[in-house]
Scaffold this active site. Structure first.
Site, PDB file in Angstrom:
ATOM      1  N   VAL A  12     -16.125  37.197 -29.104  1.00 45.30           N
ATOM      2  CA  VAL A  12     -15.517  36.113 -28.631  1.00 45.30           C
ATOM      3  C   VAL A  12     -16.191  35.528 -27.315  1.00 45.30           C
ATOM      4  O   VAL A  12     -16.146  34.411 -27.239  1.00 45.30           O
ATOM      5  CB  VAL A  12     -14.035  36.539 -28.072  1.00 45.30           C
ATOM      6  N   ALA A  31     -11.263  17.487 -20.267  1.00 49.55           N
ATOM      7  CA  ALA A  31     -10.995  18.216 -18.938  1.00 49.55           C
ATOM      8  C   ALA A  31     -11.106  17.356 -17.644  1.00 49.55           C
ATOM      9  O   ALA A  31     -10.412  17.334 -16.684  1.00 49.55           O
ATOM     10  CB  ALA A  31     -11.924  19.253 -18.969  1.00 49.55           C
ATOM     11  N   ILE A 129      -4.547  29.886 -33.628  1.00 47.02           N
ATOM     12  CA  ILE A 129      -3.248  29.257 -33.565  1.00 47.02           C
ATOM     13  C   ILE A 129      -2.473  28.853 -32.236  1.00 47.02           C
ATOM     14  O   ILE A 129      -2.320  29.853 -31.755  1.00 47.02           O
ATOM     15  CB  ILE A 129      -2.223  30.055 -34.701  1.00 47.02           C
ATOM     16  N   GLY A 180     -15.681  41.735 -38.705  1.00 40.79           N
ATOM     17  CA  GLY A 180     -15.404  41.657 -37.266  1.00 40.79           C
ATOM     18  C   GLY A 180     -14.049  41.210 -37.015  1.00 40.79           C
ATOM     19  O   GLY A 180     -13.809  40.547 -36.051  1.00 40.79           O
ATOM     20  N   LYS A 198       1.523  41.534 -30.282  1.00 40.17           N
ATOM     21  CA  LYS A 198       1.595  39.984 -30.187  1.00 40.17           C
ATOM     22  C   LYS A 198       3.022  39.518 -30.416  1.00 40.17           C
ATOM     23  O   LYS A 198       3.602  38.713 -29.665  1.00 40.17           O
ATOM     24  CB  LYS A 198       0.648  39.519 -31.602  1.00 40.17           C
ATOM     25  N   GLY A 295     -11.656  36.487 -35.569  1.00 36.68           N
ATOM     26  CA  GLY A 295     -13.063  35.829 -35.454  1.00 36.68           C
ATOM     27  C   GLY A 295     -13.215  35.224 -34.344  1.00 36.68           C
ATOM     28  O   GLY A 295     -12.410  34.715 -33.608  1.00 36.68           O
TER      29      GLY A 295
HETATM   30  N1  HSE Z   1      -7.793  42.615 -35.067  1.00 37.45           N
HETATM   31  C1  HSE Z   1      -6.907  41.439 -34.999  1.00 37.45           C
HETATM   32  C2  HSE Z   1      -6.705  40.904 -36.373  1.00 37.45           C
HETATM   33  C3  HSE Z   1      -7.916  40.461 -34.298  1.00 37.45           C
HETATM   34  O1  HSE Z   1      -7.161  41.485 -37.270  1.00 37.45           O
HETATM   35  O2  HSE Z   1      -5.871  40.087 -36.433  1.00 37.45           O
HETATM   36  C4  HSE Z   1      -7.141  39.350 -33.492  1.00 37.45           C
HETATM   37  O3  HSE Z   1      -6.224  39.694 -32.726  1.00 37.45           O
END
Ligand code: HSE
Length: 419
Positions: A12, A31, A129, A180, A198, A295
């Site tokens: 990232v 910006a 998102i 990934g 989350k 990603g």
């Molecule tokens: N490992 C997490 C997923 C990555 O698969 O959604 C994003 O938080």
């Protein structure tokens, strides 16, 4: 000019540096000033990341650099980044993080510490998102009735492949790690913890609820079998790992688990690594958000959006969306009081009296059967496929313990909640 320091230049972090360079024209126009990465912290200085930014292995080089305005924390983990972020805030630097585990545990302490210093975390939930923005700003006029969604791309990718292509669990887990999508420790994904982190972040913005992962119901997809996926498909359902937050009076229920959802529902159609979240507000009604949840570039897109926002205004809206706590605060519903419909698969020896003894346990636990079907499993055993009317979680759990003890029941019953 705004100067950024990136702590943790992995997938990232590399994407953040690249986007700031590739899209410098539109970014500086939006910006109102130029944004540059001054330096980045990595563990291994010998690895080539193809970047032309200054790299160091010492966080002090960023935290003590008075020229750096914004610290981007992409280290992963909980306590180590907590210390780093606290130090950044104490020295007056704005912080952008994608670290959901950090926020799942320390978001309230960080909100108190940040006060007027910008602290943004859009990338922590559902990658690309803009769900934090939508919930905290776009829907701020609403009482939020529910949040329900696919918040883990790895699990969704795995469930999609298992459903559509019959790929085995272990093979598909390995593939999503190679692509990934998965966390460094993939048990965070398949165990439901990543989705729970989350969900807790979203629940704080929606409800002001201060819950930790240990406080809520979290189950993963480890026990979802090909057999149950096939039955679900046959009866018109998809199986998805969902995060659910629901307001019920003054209580909020929070839970992460695999769910059976009717195939025609929008959420059931969200396949692959994509995430999708439905938010229902009392005034707006249902809104739905769809996009890449994992990603490098998708996650970095949200990180850079936060950086642009800070460059524009220099300060943050209240980090968790509340200027002061709400009156008559909402509380977390006890797990046992959660109500749902349930699918059960019970593998039994196929002989006289078995069904009567099983249905007696349903009656004893005040659980009403909605549909029932028996399917032969082998010469002497059968699968009982049962769906229930709405029942309490504590009653289902109690009944499953009782069923598993019956001598003609061949394995622990499978239970999947239905939406
Ligand atoms: N490992 C997490 C997923 C990555 O698969 O959604 C994003 O938080």
């Amino acid at each position: 000019m705004i100067k950024v320091g990136i702590i943790g230049v992995g997938t990232v972090g590399t994407s953040v540096a690249n986007i700031l360079k590739d899209n410098a024209d539109v970014i500086s126009a939006r910006a109102g000033q130029e944004i540059v990465v001054k330096s980045g912290v990595v563990k291994n200085l010998n690895k080539d990341r193809g970047l032309d930014i200054k790299l160091t292995d010492n966080v002090d080089d960023i935290l003590n650099d008075s020229e750096i305005d914004i610290v981007v924390e992409l280290m992963g983990g909980v306590e180590e980044p907590f210390e780093v972020v606290k130090r950044a805030l104490k020295s007056g630097k704005a912080v952008v993080t994608a670290n959901k585990a950090l926020l799942a545990y320390h978001r309230y302490e960080l909100a108190r510490l940040a006060k007027d210093i910008a602290f943004e975390y859009e990338a922590s939930v559902a990658g690309g998102i803009p769900i934090i923005n939508a919930l905290r700003d776009g829907l701020s006029a609403n009482h939020i009735e529910s949040i329900m969604g696919i918040m883990n791309g790895t699990c969704n990718y795995m469930m999609t492949k298992m459903t559509n292509e019959g790929v085995a669990y272990d093979d598909i887990l390995k593939e999503s790690q190679e692509l990934g999508y998965a966390e460094a420790d993939p048990t965070f994904d398949v165990g439901g913890y990543d989705a729970a982190h989350k969900l807790l972040i979203l629940a704080s913005i929606a409800y002001g609820i201060d819950a930790k992962p240990e406080d809520i119901l979290i189950e993963g997809i480890e026990n979802v079998t090909q057999e149950d996926i096939a039955f679900a498909k046959e009866f018109g359902y998809a199986i998805k790992l969902l995060g659910i937050a629901k307001k019920d009076g003054n209580e909020v229920e929070l839970r992460v688990h695999a769910c059976l959802i009717k195939q025609e529902e929008m959420i059931a159609k969200i396949d692959g690594v994509m995430n999708g979240i439905s938010v229902v507000g009392d005034k707006v009604g249902e809104t739905l958000y769809y996009g890449p949840g994992a990603g490098g570039d998708a996650t970095a897109s949200a990180v850079v959006a936060n950086i642009i926002d800070i460059a524009r205004s220099g300060k943050s809206t209240p980090m968790l969306g509340f200027d002061k706590p709400m009156e008559g605060k909402l509380t977390l519903k006890a797990t046992g009081n959660i109500e749902s419909k349930y699918y059960l698969r019970i593998n039994v020896s196929d002989r006289a009296g078995v069904l009567a003894k099983i249905t007696k346990l349903f009656e004893d636990n005040n659980i009403s059967i909605e549909t029932m079907l028996q399917r032969p499993a082998s010469e002497n055993s059968a699968n009982l496929l049962i769906s229930t009317h709405t029942a309490f979680e504590r009653d289902i759990q109690n009944m499953i313990v009782g069923i598993a003890l019956l001598e003609f029941v061949n394995s622990t019953p499978v239970m999947i909640r239905m939406v």
